[in-house]
Design a protein around this motif. Structure first.
Motif, PDB file in Angstrom:
ATOM      1  N   GLU A  25      14.503  14.476   8.819  1.00  0.00           N
ATOM      2  CA  GLU A  25      14.213  15.607   9.681  1.00  0.00           C
ATOM      3  C   GLU A  25      15.232  16.702   9.414  1.00  0.00           C
ATOM      4  O   GLU A  25      16.249  16.455   8.772  1.00  0.00           O
ATOM      5  CB  GLU A  25      14.203  15.212  11.163  1.00  0.00           C
ATOM      6  CG  GLU A  25      15.517  14.734  11.705  1.00  0.00           C
ATOM      7  CD  GLU A  25      15.442  14.384  13.195  1.00  0.00           C
ATOM      8  OE1 GLU A  25      15.830  15.237  14.006  1.00  0.00           O
ATOM      9  OE2 GLU A  25      14.990  13.288  13.531  1.00  0.00           O
ATOM     10  N   THR A  26      14.932  17.872   9.883  1.00  0.00           N
ATOM     11  CA  THR A  26      15.821  19.021   9.736  1.00  0.00           C
ATOM     12  C   THR A  26      16.278  19.436  11.129  1.00  0.00           C
ATOM     13  O   THR A  26      15.463  19.501  12.049  1.00  0.00           O
ATOM     14  CB  THR A  26      15.072  20.197   9.062  1.00  0.00           C
ATOM     15  OG1 THR A  26      14.576  19.760   7.797  1.00  0.00           O
ATOM     16  CG2 THR A  26      15.987  21.391   8.866  1.00  0.00           C
ATOM     17  N   MET A  71      16.502  28.102   7.163  1.00  0.00           N
ATOM     18  CA  MET A  71      17.575  28.985   6.731  1.00  0.00           C
ATOM     19  C   MET A  71      18.786  28.137   6.347  1.00  0.00           C
ATOM     20  O   MET A  71      19.122  27.179   7.047  1.00  0.00           O
ATOM     21  CB  MET A  71      17.961  29.961   7.847  1.00  0.00           C
ATOM     22  CG  MET A  71      19.073  30.933   7.459  1.00  0.00           C
ATOM     23  SD  MET A  71      19.507  32.067   8.823  1.00  0.00           S
ATOM     24  CE  MET A  71      18.223  33.285   8.637  1.00  0.00           C
ATOM     25  N   LYS A  72      19.411  28.510   5.255  1.00  0.00           N
ATOM     26  CA  LYS A  72      20.613  27.811   4.798  1.00  0.00           C
ATOM     27  C   LYS A  72      21.845  28.503   5.377  1.00  0.00           C
ATOM     28  O   LYS A  72      22.035  29.704   5.188  1.00  0.00           O
ATOM     29  CB  LYS A  72      20.672  27.811   3.274  1.00  0.00           C
ATOM     30  CG  LYS A  72      21.757  26.943   2.702  1.00  0.00           C
ATOM     31  CD  LYS A  72      21.636  26.906   1.185  1.00  0.00           C
ATOM     32  CE  LYS A  72      22.552  25.893   0.587  1.00  0.00           C
ATOM     33  NZ  LYS A  72      22.383  25.811  -0.866  1.00  0.00           N
ATOM     34  N   VAL A  80      15.593  27.519  12.241  1.00  0.00           N
ATOM     35  CA  VAL A  80      16.114  28.499  13.190  1.00  0.00           C
ATOM     36  C   VAL A  80      14.935  29.313  13.724  1.00  0.00           C
ATOM     37  O   VAL A  80      13.866  29.351  13.108  1.00  0.00           O
ATOM     38  CB  VAL A  80      17.169  29.425  12.536  1.00  0.00           C
ATOM     39  CG1 VAL A  80      18.386  28.640  12.071  1.00  0.00           C
ATOM     40  CG2 VAL A  80      16.573  30.219  11.388  1.00  0.00           C
ATOM     41  N   PRO A  81      15.112  29.966  14.872  1.00  0.00           N
ATOM     42  CA  PRO A  81      14.027  30.801  15.381  1.00  0.00           C
ATOM     43  C   PRO A  81      13.592  31.847  14.357  1.00  0.00           C
ATOM     44  O   PRO A  81      14.424  32.418  13.634  1.00  0.00           O
ATOM     45  CB  PRO A  81      14.646  31.462  16.614  1.00  0.00           C
ATOM     46  CG  PRO A  81      15.689  30.498  17.065  1.00  0.00           C
ATOM     47  CD  PRO A  81      16.259  29.939  15.788  1.00  0.00           C
ATOM     48  N   HIS A  82      12.294  32.072  14.294  1.00  0.00           N
ATOM     49  CA  HIS A  82      11.730  32.991  13.304  1.00  0.00           C
ATOM     50  C   HIS A  82      12.359  34.378  13.366  1.00  0.00           C
ATOM     51  O   HIS A  82      12.552  35.029  12.341  1.00  0.00           O
ATOM     52  CB  HIS A  82      10.212  33.076  13.495  1.00  0.00           C
ATOM     53  CG  HIS A  82       9.528  33.786  12.385  1.00  0.00           C
ATOM     54  ND1 HIS A  82       9.241  35.130  12.433  1.00  0.00           N
ATOM     55  CD2 HIS A  82       9.096  33.350  11.186  1.00  0.00           C
ATOM     56  CE1 HIS A  82       8.657  35.486  11.314  1.00  0.00           C
ATOM     57  NE2 HIS A  82       8.554  34.424  10.539  1.00  0.00           N
ATOM     58  N   GLY A  83      12.725  34.845  14.550  1.00  0.00           N
ATOM     59  CA  GLY A  83      13.309  36.174  14.701  1.00  0.00           C
ATOM     60  C   GLY A  83      14.796  36.250  14.414  1.00  0.00           C
ATOM     61  O   GLY A  83      15.393  37.323  14.517  1.00  0.00           O
TER      62      GLY A  83
END
Length: 121
Positions: A25-26, A71-72, A80-83
């Motif tokens: 999982e991430t 996102m790295k 992470v949240p898309h925004g």
């Protein structure tokens, strides 16, 4: 674990935990300011957590947590949240800023710090 922000887990610690457990999982970051991970049901079951958190859809920086992207950050892949689209300065610090505040995620840190707040005086 996972019942609220005070019982949360750093996204980096969570990533280490899931790697140690060999879970596929991430880490999903729901609290950007403290960079807290949202524990999966599998992890909550492992720790016998009997509580779940009900989230505000815009908890920090006015960024909704209803859509996700990868996102790295510090060589770790997170959801992470898309925004979430911080600026990156020349020193590789992440920065979120608007007219009321400025928050910096220093390259040698694991969470954001406010460097400008609306009521400083």
């Amino acid at each position: 674990m996972g019942g609220g922000r005070t019982t949360g887990i750093s996204g980096f610690a969570y990533d280490n935990l899931i790697k140690y457990l060999k879970y596929k999982e991430t880490a999903r970051i729901y609290d950007l300011f403290q960079f807290l991970a949202l524990p999966s049901d599998k992890i909550l079951d492992l720790f016998k957590s009997d509580i779940i958190q009900i989230h505000s859809l815009k908890p920090r920086f006015g960024i909704k947590i209803d859509k996700w992207k990868k996102m790295k950050i510090k060589d770790v892949i997170f959801e992470v949240p898309h925004g979430f689209s911080p600026e990156i300065d020349n020193d590789k610090n992440l920065i979120i800023e608007n007219s009321n505040y400025k928050a910096v995620f220093p390259k040698n840190s694991y969470y954001f710090d406010y460097t400008k707040v609306p009521f400083k005086n």
